[in-house]
Enzyme design. Sequence first.
Site, PDB file in Angstrom:
ATOM      1  N   SER A 233      39.519  38.078  42.775  1.00 45.17           N
ATOM      2  CA  SER A 233      39.599  38.617  44.037  1.00 45.17           C
ATOM      3  C   SER A 233      40.375  39.851  44.766  1.00 45.17           C
ATOM      4  CB  SER A 233      39.168  37.676  44.876  1.00 45.17           C
ATOM      5  OG  SER A 233      38.039  36.911  43.641  1.00 45.17           O
TER       6      SER A 233
HETATM    7  N1  SAM Z   1      39.250  32.504  42.334  1.00 50.70           N
HETATM    8  C1  SAM Z   1      39.561  33.588  41.151  1.00 50.70           C
HETATM    9  C2  SAM Z   1      40.435  34.044  41.680  1.00 50.70           C
HETATM   10  O1  SAM Z   1      41.960  33.441  42.350  1.00 50.70           O
HETATM   11  O2  SAM Z   1      41.361  34.817  40.732  1.00 50.70           O
HETATM   12  C3  SAM Z   1      38.159  34.298  40.780  1.00 50.70           C
HETATM   13  C4  SAM Z   1      37.028  33.480  41.187  1.00 50.70           C
HETATM   14  S1  SAM Z   1      36.185  34.908  39.902  1.00 50.70           S
HETATM   15  C5  SAM Z   1      35.363  35.686  40.952  1.00 50.70           C
HETATM   16  C6  SAM Z   1      34.382  33.370  39.634  1.00 50.70           C
HETATM   17  C7  SAM Z   1      34.785  32.522  39.241  1.00 50.70           C
HETATM   18  O3  SAM Z   1      33.906  31.354  39.275  1.00 50.70           O
HETATM   19  C8  SAM Z   1      34.729  33.302  37.430  1.00 50.70           C
HETATM   20  O4  SAM Z   1      35.936  32.598  37.140  1.00 50.70           O
HETATM   21  C9  SAM Z   1      33.169  32.320  36.993  1.00 50.70           C
HETATM   22  O5  SAM Z   1      34.221  31.484  35.709  1.00 50.70           O
HETATM   23  C10 SAM Z   1      33.624  30.707  37.749  1.00 50.70           C
HETATM   24  N2  SAM Z   1      32.665  29.929  38.049  1.00 50.70           N
HETATM   25  C11 SAM Z   1      31.232  30.929  37.684  1.00 50.70           C
HETATM   26  N3  SAM Z   1      30.334  29.429  38.111  1.00 50.70           N
HETATM   27  C12 SAM Z   1      30.886  28.342  37.901  1.00 50.70           C
HETATM   28  C13 SAM Z   1      31.060  26.892  37.880  1.00 50.70           C
HETATM   29  N4  SAM Z   1      29.570  25.902  38.004  1.00 50.70           N
HETATM   30  N5  SAM Z   1      32.439  26.299  37.954  1.00 50.70           N
HETATM   31  C14 SAM Z   1      33.263  26.642  37.487  1.00 50.70           C
HETATM   32  N6  SAM Z   1      33.949  28.003  37.625  1.00 50.70           N
HETATM   33  C15 SAM Z   1      32.450  28.803  37.806  1.00 50.70           C
END
Ligand code: SAM
Length: 220
Positions: free
Chosen positions: A52
């Site tokens: 992000s």
């Molecule tokens: N917080 C992260 C960072 O600091 O790099 C960025 C997160 S990225 C915008 C969103 C993440 O949510 C992705 O890696 C995606 O695979 C994950 N995601 C989506 N649905 C999910 C779920 N049900 N459980 C866990 N992770 C999930």
Amino acid sequence: MVLTQLRRRGIEDDRVLEAMTAVKRHEFVNEAFQNRAYEDTPLPIELGQTISQPFIVARMTELLQVRPTDKILEIGTGSGYQAAVLSRLAAKVFTIERHFELAKTARARLEASGYTNVIVKHGDGTIGWSEHAPFDKVLITASAPQLPKTLSLQLKEGGRMIFPMGADREQKLMVADKIDGELQIQDKGTVSFVPLIGREGFSDPGADPRQYMSGRSAVR
Ligand code: SAM
């Protein structure tokens, strides 16, 4: 980054600014984007996901009002960057990532950089982590279709949950406080995140997350 991008855009909490200063974003950014690690923009990581934008990480962290004794659940580990920032402010951070490879890489990075109070799990974060519930704070870094029910049940009384909500390219950033067992919800503006995919999230695993540059503030 802290001075020009965060403070100037309204991040005021000194503890948050200190944490953002201490966590080296380049340690969570892929080799190909090292020269852009301190730009205020989301960047691609593996599997079409993103780390992000620093401003939105700081904004969500500030809104979370983390206390040193807090036990936090983060959904969407991604690169591990947000978890690292939270770990400097809280007692313990539990973080869940649905992609095995991302969870593995983030775990290795966090361990190598000495973030010993973060536990990474591979799985569907929409169903939470009942063994460690209830949590003081819950932070979801992917966009939910509606209020995440199970996660709200795993939030302590007096706790706060932050989550983007909506199906469109731009979503609303919601802050939910649990007061007398009820969630009191505020809308904190527009953001842009990849979808939360799982049992209590979006059901379309074919949605192409590359259409978004996730973790971006839409507040210009
Ligand atoms: N917080 C992260 C960072 O600091 O790099 C960025 C997160 S990225 C915008 C969103 C993440 O949510 C992705 O890696 C995606 O695979 C994950 N995601 C989506 N649905 C999910 C779920 N049900 N459980 C866990 N992770 C999930």
